[in-house]
Enzyme design. Structure first.
Site, short mmCIF file in Angstrom:
data_model
loop_
_atom_site.label_atom_id
_atom_site.label_comp_id
_atom_site.label_asym_id
_atom_site.label_seq_id
_atom_site.Cartn_x
_atom_site.Cartn_y
_atom_site.Cartn_z
N ASP A 131 0.85 -1.20 0.00
CA ASP A 131 0.00 0.00 0.00
C ASP A 131 0.88 1.24 0.00
O ASP A 131 2.11 1.17 0.19
CB ASP A 131 -0.88 -0.03 1.26
N GLU A 177 2.65 5.01 -4.00
CA GLU A 177 2.66 5.95 -5.15
C GLU A 177 4.02 6.64 -5.27
O GLU A 177 4.40 6.95 -6.40
CB GLU A 177 1.52 6.95 -5.01
N ASP A 226 -9.00 3.59 -2.69
CA ASP A 226 -10.01 3.99 -1.71
C ASP A 226 -11.29 4.50 -2.35
O ASP A 226 -11.53 5.70 -2.45
CB ASP A 226 -9.43 5.04 -0.77
O1 MIG Z 1 -3.82 6.24 4.43
O2 MIG Z 1 -3.74 1.00 5.71
O3 MIG Z 1 -5.91 2.17 0.26
O4 MIG Z 1 -6.93 0.02 1.68
O5 MIG Z 1 -6.97 0.21 4.50
C1 MIG Z 1 -4.64 5.12 4.29
C2 MIG Z 1 -4.90 1.75 5.81
C3 MIG Z 1 -3.79 3.88 4.19
C4 MIG Z 1 -4.98 3.08 2.25
C5 MIG Z 1 -5.43 1.84 1.54
C6 MIG Z 1 -6.50 1.17 2.35
C7 MIG Z 1 -5.95 0.81 3.72
C8 MIG Z 1 -5.47 2.08 4.41
N1 MIG Z 1 -4.46 2.74 3.57
#
Ligand code: MIG
Length: 835
Positions: free
Chosen positions: A426, A429, A504
């Site tokens: 996650d 980017e 999201d």
């Molecule tokens: O700033 O890890 O897209 O699926 O649950 C949010 C917490 C960070 C973004 C991800 C989401 C995840 C969440 N993350």
């Protein structure tokens, strides 16, 4: 945590970036190559065109694949390397050695023409313009006569003419409409929670698109990792353009004419999804966060108690010690190994989230070893770059450096040993909280093959290289199992390492429709293993919306429900008993279809054709499909028409020409027309192409609960003549299939008047499933009087008797289906049903 304010700030930045990029020739000083002064063949298939200001390389890699590169200014070209047909610094391209293809060259005062068996590339001399023709002489694609290829400072861009009836598809993760005409899209990986249909860019960059016109398709892959943009007729209705803020103007032109041909070539060039473990195609349950351990166990127990199948449970960021990657929170998860092995006995696998940011903390092993190994991104002055993410101040691994990827990959040892089997990447980017750009400083230096280039060049591949480090690390740590990696950010070719989800999203009907479009766009852009957060990440869906989303999710390769923190529970049993029953049946359908889904995914891994295909992709001639993303093909044989609006009990479906069957009623339907499909809230409209032999299995609570038994082949008779479907099976988890341990069949049907033949054909592969029952169901088969197996009659019995017998056949008069049952492990027979 403030998701909406993040949303608004990022949108503002995106808007500024967009206006900066829209450098129009009227307002910017664009230079272009001018007149061709010399033309040389570096080697067969590889040509250089020099003008007073620049050099253009045109390389024919295959008869339908041509690379064009512009070197502006007085750039001196490197001498041709041993393999001049490729280069080794592209992050996307994996196939650089192409067998030589025949090219004939004609050279006259107006143009040089390079002709292959499938197309001609015409390079006009004055000024230098490139156009592509098919062998019949039709122009497939042409530089705009006025502008063509250009540069301005470090910006590069090419303008192409835009026929009014051409439609554009692909572009990776784009929301909104399917065809991208009249829009401007940007590639810049961005973390934008609660994005909307017009939000652009999003998390992933796949600078690849199709042009489809008069049923014929070409593709263009602009292999430039800098911030890039595509203007598809928004600036001007008669031309489109693409370019980037820096880097080479380098693109690959791929000619179909079928869209599938383009995608096969593209995925040959940039690589394909490896065959996933079968369990990753089961139902997956996530939320932010299942914690502590007792809650994880409760979720698992509830699935089994309620008999709702599930294979995977996710741990979001709260399993860690202060968000330190590779660690456990000892209070919430005192004994992870025991928890995971207990859950495994009950059929679950555990996936954990990992973010790229490593907390700046000298008592934290990953920070210390990262620092000692120089694995973190640094500013031009040599200091380690830091930024805020969940753990507070973090350093960021330089995943463009092979040694950093190895360090990162090896750091999973503890989690792998504890039994974790899913790797959720996650925030890659990469997303940074405390800066207006929301990402790493653009001046930060990356290794980039030793070229030491700035973040601006590496931003769009950061996530992809993180998944590469993850995939390769897990591959080494758990050598006998196929890794399952899931990522939010990636680039073209990232499918080699990871599945993707669409970030999201929101619990709304609009987002359900967007999820389908986005998954289709990603699929035709090479990312075959796609899904969206079922039910929506932000917000709370009604029972109806959740049920409809779950139904659509059966037909996304990644079937994962997820939820943001602070939302009410959204598990499939949270909407009352009626919806619990509906959701159970929906997930059961996924498991019953797994033999087909696995076959489709295996094809994607070998052939590049994804599971989810827009209708226009398989039916490029049918104009009615140009803009339609509300129904799609799943593999060759299933037409899926998810319900995307509240309260619907019916929906319109356009059936392509040919014969079709309603999956639920087994009723035959004529195609080439619009129908109104029944869509009670309990089920998704689903149609099977006449001529299909659909493999299905018994329902199970998780994918490896029991061997497939019975394996059922449902025969949907072709209108006449013969047809065939593929079937693939293997152990579902190891790499032994690469040594031939698989079972592949081309199952054929021949339809004659009063007779149908089902032939399992020649076996391929050495995988031998244990003894089991095979069931052959023939839809529309109630008129048959006699069934033979390899020439010998088998007994007709009642449907009730059939369930107790090893071999026989019966007719179910209400469904009009003939069911034959055969004890078999070889799958090598010929069954004939006769009237
Ligand atoms: O700033 O890890 O897209 O699926 O649950 C949010 C917490 C960070 C973004 C991800 C989401 C995840 C969440 N993350």
């Amino acid at each position: 945590m403030n998701i909406r304010s993040i949303h608004h700030r990022v949108c503002g930045i995106a808007a500024i970036a967009l206006s900066l990029l829209s450098l129009h020739p009227a307002t910017a000083q664009w230079d272009s190559p001018g007149t061709v002064e010399s033309f040389t063949q570096r080697q067969p298939g590889d040509y250089l065109f020099r003008t007073s200001s620049s050099t253009v390389e045109v390389t024919v890699l295959a008869r339908d694949l041509v690379r064009v590169r512009l070197h502006p200014g007085g750039v001196t070209l490197p001498p041709p390397p041993a393999d001049t047909r490729g280069r080794d610094t592209s992050w996307a391209v994996v196939k650089t050695a192409w067998p030589r293809t025949d090219v004939s060259v004609t050279d006259d005062s107006n143009a040089v023409t390079l002709t292959t068996a499938k197309l001609s590339v015409v390079i006009r001399r004055n000024p230098l313009r490139i156009l592509f023709r098919d062998r019949a002489g039709n122009v497939i694609n042409a530089d705009d006569p006025v502008k063509g290829m250009c540069w301005a400072g470090r910006n590069v861009r090419v303008w192409k003419t835009m026929p009014a009836d051409e439609r554009y598809y692909g572009f990776g993760e784009k929301a909104g409409r399917l065809a991208r005409n009249n829009s401007h899209v940007t590639m810049w990986n961005s973390d934008i929670p609660a994005y909307g249909p017009d939000t652009d860019p999003l998390y992933k960059s796949v600078p690849f698109f199709y042009g489809i016109r008069k049923g014929m398709a070409y593709g263009i892959f602009f292999d430039n990792t800098w911030r890039s943009s595509f203007d598809m007729g928004k600036e001007s209705r008669s031309e489109y353009s693409f370019g980037a803020e820096d880097g080479l103007l380098e693109y690959y032109f791929l000619y179909g004419p079928a869209p599938a041909d383009v995608l096969r070539r593209f995925t040959e060039l940039v690589g394909r999804m490896p065959l996933p473990p079968r369990w990753s195609l089961g139902y997956q349950q996530s939320r932010w966060s299942y914690s502590p351990e007792s809650r994880v166990r409760e979720i698992a127990r509830t699935f089994r108690e309620k008999q709702i199948p599930c294979d995977v449970i996710y741990l979001d960021i709260d399993y860690m010690d202060g968000y330190r990657i590779f660690t456990w929170n000892k209070e919430r998860f005192p004994a992870p190994q025991r928890m995971i092995s207990d859950l495994r006995k009950d059929g679950f696998r555990i996936a954990v989230i990992v973010d790229p940011g490593i907390k700046v903390d000298s008592s934290y092993a990953a920070y210390r070893t990262g620092l000692a190994g120089s694995h973190f991104l640094t500013s031009p002055d040599g200091s380690v770059f830091t930024g805020d993410v969940w753990p507070g101040l973090c350093a960021f691994p330089d995943f463009t450096d092979a040694s950093t990827r190895s360090w990162w990959g090896a750091s999973f040892a503890g989690l792998a040993e504890a039994g974790v089997r899913g790797w959720w990447n996650d925030m890659n980017e990469p997303s940074v909280f405390n800066v207006p750009t929301k990402t790493v400083d653009l001046r930060v230096i990356h290794d980039d093959h030793g070229m030491r280039s700035p973040h601006g060049k590496n931003h769009n591949i950061y996530g992809m290289q993180m998944t590469r480090g993850t995939y390769e690390g897990i591959r080494a740590l758990i050598p006998d199992e196929r890794p399952f990696v899931l990522t939010r950010a990636t680039y073209a070719g990232g499918q080699r390492y990871s599945a993707v989800w669409t970030g999201d999203n929101v619990a709304s009907w609009e987002h359900l429709a967007m999820a389908v479009t986005m998954c289709l766009n990603l699929s035709v852009s090479g990312h075959a293993f796609v899904g969206a957060d079922i039910g929506g990440f932000i917000g709370y869906p009604s029972g109806e919306l959740f049920a409809r989303w779950l139904q659509a999710g059966v037909f996304t390769p990644l079937m994962r429900a997820h939820s943001a923190i602070n939302e009410r529970n959204k598990e499939p049993w949270e909407y009352g008993t009626a919806f619990t029953d509906i959701n159970r049946e929906t997930i059961n359908l996924r498991y019953r279809l797994l033999p087909y889904i696995y076959t489709v995914m295996e094809t994607a891994s070998r052939d590049g054709l994804p599971a989810m295909r827009p209708m226009i992709f398989s039916h490029p001639d049918e104009e009615a499909f140009q803009e339609r993303a509300d129904q799609f093909m799943f593999g060759d044989d299933l037409l899926v028409a998810p319900v995307l609006s509240e309260g619907a009990t019916h929906r319109d479906v356009r059936l392509p020409a040919g014969g079709w069957y309603d999956f639920w009623t087994s009723k035959r339907l004529d195609g080439g027309r619009d129908i109104t499909a029944d869509a009670p809230v309990s089920r998704i409209p689903l149609f099977i192409r006449a001529g299909t032999i659909l493999p299905m299995q018994q329902p199970v609570q998780y994918t490896d609960q029991a061997p497939i038994d019975p394996l059922t082949f449902v025969v949907y008779p072709a209108t006449s003549g013969s047809d065939s479907s593929a079937y693939y099976e293997d152990d579902g988890i190891s790499f032994r299939y690469q040594a031939g341990e698989f079972l592949r069949r081309t199952v054929r049907q021949e339809v004659h008047p009063g007779q149908i033949v089902v032939d399992f054909g020649k076996p391929e592969g050495t995988y031998a499933p244990s003894q089991r029952s095979l069931i052959v169901e023939i839809v529309d088969g109630s008129n048959f009087q006699r069934v033979t197996l390899d020439g010998k009659s088998i007994p007709k019995v009642s449907p009730q008797e059939l369930s107790t017998l090893q071999q026989g056949w019966a007719i179910d008069p209400t469904r009009g289906v003939l069911t034959a049952k055969i004890p078999d492990a070889r799958m090598r027979f010929r069954l004939v049903a006769q009237e």
